[in-house]
Design a protein around this motif. Sequence first.
Motif, PDB file in Angstrom:
ATOM      1  N   HIS A  35       0.818  -1.217   0.000  1.00  0.00           N
ATOM      2  CA  HIS A  35       0.000   0.000   0.000  1.00  0.00           C
ATOM      3  C   HIS A  35       0.852   1.268   0.000  1.00  0.00           C
ATOM      4  CE1 HIS A  35      -3.720  -2.324   1.718  1.00  0.00           C
ATOM      5  NE2 HIS A  35      -3.428  -2.630   0.472  1.00  0.00           N
ATOM      6  N   TYR A  36       2.093   1.114  -0.379  1.00  0.00           N
ATOM      7  CA  TYR A  36       3.068   2.203  -0.333  1.00  0.00           C
ATOM      8  C   TYR A  36       2.646   3.404  -1.177  1.00  0.00           C
ATOM      9  CZ  TYR A  36       7.727   4.411  -0.754  1.00  0.00           C
ATOM     10  OH  TYR A  36       8.786   5.280  -0.740  1.00  0.00           O
ATOM     11  N   ASN A  37       2.025   3.174  -2.310  1.00  0.00           N
ATOM     12  CA  ASN A  37       1.772   4.245  -3.275  1.00  0.00           C
ATOM     13  C   ASN A  37       0.520   5.066  -2.975  1.00  0.00           C
ATOM     14  OD1 ASN A  37       4.034   3.382  -4.752  1.00  0.00           O
ATOM     15  ND2 ASN A  37       2.795   1.926  -5.911  1.00  0.00           N
ATOM     16  N   HIS A  38      -0.294   4.655  -2.027  1.00  0.00           N
ATOM     17  CA  HIS A  38      -1.577   5.329  -1.795  1.00  0.00           C
ATOM     18  C   HIS A  38      -1.366   6.677  -1.114  1.00  0.00           C
ATOM     19  CE1 HIS A  38      -4.147   1.995  -3.022  1.00  0.00           C
ATOM     20  NE2 HIS A  38      -3.297   1.180  -2.399  1.00  0.00           N
ATOM     21  N   PRO A  39      -1.737   7.769  -1.766  1.00  0.00           N
ATOM     22  CA  PRO A  39      -1.555   9.081  -1.133  1.00  0.00           C
ATOM     23  C   PRO A  39      -2.419   9.281   0.101  1.00  0.00           C
ATOM     24  CG  PRO A  39      -2.838   9.279  -3.151  1.00  0.00           C
ATOM     25  CD  PRO A  39      -2.314   7.877  -3.114  1.00  0.00           C
ATOM     26  N   ALA A  40      -3.505   8.514   0.221  1.00  0.00           N
ATOM     27  CA  ALA A  40      -4.400   8.666   1.366  1.00  0.00           C
ATOM     28  C   ALA A  40      -3.720   8.293   2.677  1.00  0.00           C
ATOM     29  CB  ALA A  40      -5.653   7.816   1.159  1.00  0.00           C
ATOM     30  N   ILE A  41      -2.762   7.376   2.644  1.00  0.00           N
ATOM     31  CA  ILE A  41      -2.163   6.877   3.886  1.00  0.00           C
ATOM     32  C   ILE A  41      -1.184   7.891   4.447  1.00  0.00           C
ATOM     33  CG2 ILE A  41      -0.732   5.074   4.925  1.00  0.00           C
ATOM     34  CD1 ILE A  41      -1.854   3.127   2.871  1.00  0.00           C
ATOM     35  N   ILE A  42      -1.366   8.216   5.736  1.00  0.00           N
ATOM     36  CA  ILE A  42      -0.422   9.095   6.425  1.00  0.00           C
ATOM     37  C   ILE A  42       0.166   8.434   7.667  1.00  0.00           C
ATOM     38  CG2 ILE A  42      -1.425  11.245   5.578  1.00  0.00           C
ATOM     39  CD1 ILE A  42      -2.896  11.500   8.263  1.00  0.00           C
ATOM     40  N   LEU A  43      -0.479   7.383   8.180  1.00  0.00           N
ATOM     41  CA  LEU A  43      -0.045   6.746   9.428  1.00  0.00           C
ATOM     42  C   LEU A  43       0.011   5.229   9.264  1.00  0.00           C
ATOM     43  CD1 LEU A  43      -2.230   8.762  11.966  1.00  0.00           C
ATOM     44  CD2 LEU A  43       0.268   8.832  11.846  1.00  0.00           C
ATOM     45  N   TRP A  44       1.106   4.642   9.737  1.00  0.00           N
ATOM     46  CA  TRP A  44       1.208   3.179   9.843  1.00  0.00           C
ATOM     47  C   TRP A  44       1.021   2.795  11.311  1.00  0.00           C
ATOM     48  CZ3 TRP A  44       0.469   1.295   5.384  1.00  0.00           C
ATOM     49  CH2 TRP A  44       1.117   1.737   4.247  1.00  0.00           C
ATOM     50  N   GLY A  45       0.008   2.005  11.582  1.00  0.00           N
ATOM     51  CA  GLY A  45      -0.264   1.567  12.942  1.00  0.00           C
ATOM     52  C   GLY A  45       0.568   0.356  13.313  1.00  0.00           C
ATOM     53  N   LEU A  46       1.251   0.452  14.461  1.00  0.00           N
ATOM     54  CA  LEU A  46       2.120  -0.635  14.923  1.00  0.00           C
ATOM     55  C   LEU A  46       1.351  -1.686  15.711  1.00  0.00           C
ATOM     56  CD1 LEU A  46       5.101   1.548  16.224  1.00  0.00           C
ATOM     57  CD2 LEU A  46       4.750   0.642  13.911  1.00  0.00           C
ATOM     58  N   GLY A  47       0.208  -1.326  16.259  1.00  0.00           N
ATOM     59  CA  GLY A  47      -0.542  -2.268  17.070  1.00  0.00           C
ATOM     60  C   GLY A  47      -1.741  -1.598  17.695  1.00  0.00           C
ATOM     61  N   ASN A  48      -2.475  -2.364  18.485  1.00  0.00           N
ATOM     62  CA  ASN A  48      -3.683  -1.864  19.131  1.00  0.00           C
ATOM     63  C   ASN A  48      -3.856  -2.531  20.488  1.00  0.00           C
ATOM     64  OD1 ASN A  48      -6.469  -0.555  19.131  1.00  0.00           O
ATOM     65  ND2 ASN A  48      -7.013  -2.711  19.358  1.00  0.00           N
ATOM     66  N   GLU A  49      -3.992  -1.713  21.512  1.00  0.00           N
ATOM     67  CA  GLU A  49      -4.275  -2.207  22.862  1.00  0.00           C
ATOM     68  C   GLU A  49      -3.301  -3.316  23.265  1.00  0.00           C
ATOM     69  OE1 GLU A  49      -8.437  -3.183  23.021  1.00  0.00           O
ATOM     70  OE2 GLU A  49      -9.048  -1.133  22.540  1.00  0.00           O
ATOM     71  N   ASN A  50      -2.024  -3.052  23.026  1.00  0.00           N
ATOM     72  CA  ASN A  50      -1.008  -4.057  23.334  1.00  0.00           C
ATOM     73  C   ASN A  50      -0.701  -4.155  24.825  1.00  0.00           C
ATOM     74  OD1 ASN A  50      -0.069  -2.657  20.464  1.00  0.00           O
ATOM     75  ND2 ASN A  50      -0.195  -4.881  20.438  1.00  0.00           N
ATOM     76  N   ASP A  51      -1.417  -3.379  25.634  1.00  0.00           N
ATOM     77  CA  ASP A  51      -1.341  -3.522  27.085  1.00  0.00           C
ATOM     78  C   ASP A  51      -2.357  -4.543  27.591  1.00  0.00           C
ATOM     79  OD1 ASP A  51      -3.655  -2.124  26.559  1.00  0.00           O
ATOM     80  OD2 ASP A  51      -3.280  -0.511  27.989  1.00  0.00           O
ATOM     81  N   TRP A  52      -3.027  -5.213  26.683  1.00  0.00           N
ATOM     82  CA  TRP A  52      -4.107  -6.152  27.019  1.00  0.00           C
ATOM     83  C   TRP A  52      -3.512  -7.550  27.113  1.00  0.00           C
ATOM     84  CZ3 TRP A  52      -9.404  -4.193  26.205  1.00  0.00           C
ATOM     85  CH2 TRP A  52     -10.391  -5.096  26.595  1.00  0.00           C
ATOM     86  N   GLU A  53      -3.373  -8.042  28.310  1.00  0.00           N
ATOM     87  CA  GLU A  53      -2.743  -9.351  28.500  1.00  0.00           C
ATOM     88  C   GLU A  53      -3.762 -10.474  28.410  1.00  0.00           C
ATOM     89  OE1 GLU A  53      -1.628  -9.957  32.791  1.00  0.00           O
ATOM     90  OE2 GLU A  53      -2.050  -7.809  32.856  1.00  0.00           O
ATOM     91  N   GLY A  54      -3.266 -11.720  28.417  1.00  0.00           N
ATOM     92  CA  GLY A  54      -4.179 -12.842  28.503  1.00  0.00           C
ATOM     93  C   GLY A  54      -3.862 -14.033  27.628  1.00  0.00           C
ATOM     94  N   ASP A  55      -3.109 -13.842  26.547  1.00  0.00           N
ATOM     95  CA  ASP A  55      -2.842 -14.969  25.656  1.00  0.00           C
ATOM     96  C   ASP A  55      -1.749 -15.897  26.173  1.00  0.00           C
ATOM     97  OD1 ASP A  55      -4.744 -14.585  23.749  1.00  0.00           O
ATOM     98  OD2 ASP A  55      -3.463 -13.520  22.334  1.00  0.00           O
ATOM     99  N   PHE A  56      -0.864 -15.358  27.015  1.00  0.00           N
ATOM    100  CA  PHE A  56       0.297 -16.123  27.444  1.00  0.00           C
ATOM    101  C   PHE A  56       0.461 -16.033  28.959  1.00  0.00           C
ATOM    102  CE2 PHE A  56       0.994 -14.253  23.253  1.00  0.00           C
ATOM    103  CZ  PHE A  56       1.113 -15.401  22.491  1.00  0.00           C
TER     104      PHE A  56
END
Length: 819
Positions: free
Chosen positions: A411-432
């Motif tokens: 999606h590199y060429n799309h002028p609409a994109i301004i932000l790359w999200g690294l993650g979401n709610e990564n303070d949410w524990e429980g899987d491990f």
Amino acid sequence: MKRSVLLLSVFICTSVGFSYAQQKTRLTNNWEFLKQDIGGIWEAVRPVTPGNPESVPVWQKVNLPHCFNARDAVDPDVNYYQGPGWYRTQLDIQNPYAGGHTLLHFEGAGQKTDVYVYTTKVGSHLGGYDEWTVDITQAVEDFKKTDIYQKRFKGHIPIEIRCDNSRDLETIPSQLSDFNVYGGLYRYLNLVYAPALSLDKIFASAQVDKDDKQGDLQIKARFYNPAGKTAAEGTVRLIDPQGKLIMQKNYSVNDLKSDAAIGTFQIKKPKAWSPLSPALYTVEVSVKSDDQVYVQIEKVGFRNFEFADNGPFYLNGKRLLLRGTHRHEDQAGVAEAMTDNMMRQEMQMMKDMGVNFIRLGHYQQSRTILNLCDSLGILVWEEEPWCRGGLGGEGYQAQAKQMMTNMIEQHYNHPAIILWGLGNENDWEGDFPVYDKEKIRTFMKTQNDLAHSLDPSRKTTIRRCDFCKDIPDVYSPSIWAGWYRGLFTEYRATSEEEFKKVKHFFHAEWGGDSHALRHSENPDKALSNIKSGSGTDERLGDASLYGGAARASKDGDWSESYICNLFDWHLKEQETMPWLTGAAFWIFKDFSTPIRPDNPIPYMNQKGVVERDLTPKESYYVFQSYWTDKPMAHIYGHTWPVRWGDAGEQKMIKVYSNCDNAELFVNGKSYGIKKRNSQDFPAAGLRWMVVFQAGNNDIKVIAHKGKQTVTDQISQQYQTEKWDKPAKLQIEKIKDENGESTVQVKLVDSKGVPCLDAVNWINFSLSGDGTLIDDLGTSRGSRKVQAYNGRALISVKNNKGKSVVGVQSPGLETIFINL
């Protein structure tokens, strides 16, 4: 076998000495599907004798895109299916290129996928949201040499694909995420013919200075070169937004093993890309090898942006308040398998509501969506699916890195994109069993560095992980004023407090749930029990409808009336926050989720301003009144057929409008002209206190914006009779057209008075020839649903026969109606 396909691209070159027919076709029809595993690949291709009882299992005919969970994602009685499923078809493959390559291009498939040509495995992929390609050239050629190619398959190539969305802690996204991790070929699958040397990717970096006087376009190419050719030459053409060729350059490359610079352009005073004028230039790249030519086309836009330190957002040198929303790939009746037309309708509705920004949560989304954002002028935050649960091991982290890489490169060429999200709610524990903040921080830094190395031109961001907020360029804390914590009147103060903690602040996710068709005469009643000053973040467990401190999400009425007030307050505050970069409410459309079985529509997150089938709720028009310029006026209550109160009691009528002024009429009488003032809450001052007459009331508004006039009108009944607790159900057929019947059930007290505030659970069932139109995740399309104002609706497809609809509500006598 005949195949219905959509021809995506055919290029014909008439240059002397060259001709080519580069083509990509969508493989949509003539598929079969099996929602289970098989004993081995032979079971998918072995001969079937008609009538043989051993010819099992039974496959069903489907079209692509297709999702395992089109219905069961919102089935109130079961957990949605997570496991393997198989697809198969037969293709007539005739590659026109001598020495060329035949590819299967997947725009997305969930979540682990294996691909076979007859019994030969030709490729695998891990990850449900990025694009990928399998070269089937050799396997096809080998199969064509067998006897069964002509004898049994009549010159067609059997293709089998296994998708699997089984639970796996060592993959992303986490199963703790607030959305379904779907399975299936739920995005388009393409058959691609390519010559011996073709293009894998084009990276077009379009930059423009802040004065829009000089545009620079740098183009790199990555070649697809299985034959190991050592050189390539071709042409790069640049076409302006009006379709005029403005520049053309030839190139030659002697190193095809790495990304090669193939063209640099300087454009004087390029037409800038913006939400108001999304100007797109076309980059056309050809590559020639021997007598074959391959062409790839990309769209680019010239714009510059800046998140000012401790200040607002600027686009092309001017402050722009980002007015945003969020999106999941999810739709009534199809789940994630949305067609282009569905996506186009959804994104156009966002644009019509005034959206200029969107966060694509929480994974790389369809190329169709990104193309629409480019062409409609909607700025984008797109993120990898590292969502909740903690941090897994080496395989988990390798997948996250690969999916981040794929998202940015694809999606590199799309002028609409301004932000790359690294993650979401990564303070949410429980899987491990181990939750290590430092390891999460370390990996977050790794992902942040990776994003910047792949694309230095854009910013990075995360939402809600305070112990990592210093890592990305832009940070969004958790502020859910008036829903998960606190009061919505605390929004501004909380935002200013959080704004001061980081250099670049953005507010992603705010709002709350509303049960479509439910309205309230006193929507703020629950607020008296909610403690102010205790923060407005959402915390673990706050989404639960049980326990904990009083909060609107648990103790409120989930009415459209309340959520309109909440949205209205936030929007009027954002009008006067000059330091605000922007905000994005969660979410545009209701979507399915496995972790909310107790919501008024089971397994639905109901925070959308439209329902899962894109039916607008009243709140859609609240946003439109603040965010759009085209004159509009909307009387609150189009889906509120009966209001209630005492005889002679004054009732508020609200009009959401972007017009300068409006005049209200009730039963032909004018109640005066009001001027719009965004800071006059609620409804920006366009509200009137009116005494309704018992029975029917006709309401009309005439609004003016300059010389333009718009109107809106509705009719509402007014009930003065008081009611006791619900004692029985009443049912009636209210519509019968196009082969479908719609029934309405009402809750009434022992005297037959409608209980207009009843929220009892309603369960529909059906016997006979018809089909219940349910499992849609909508207020009118669910067989188990909480009542809205003491009623509920459902429809039946009659199938030219007879049916009986049953209605059950706990504690009340079950009733039936013949159709």
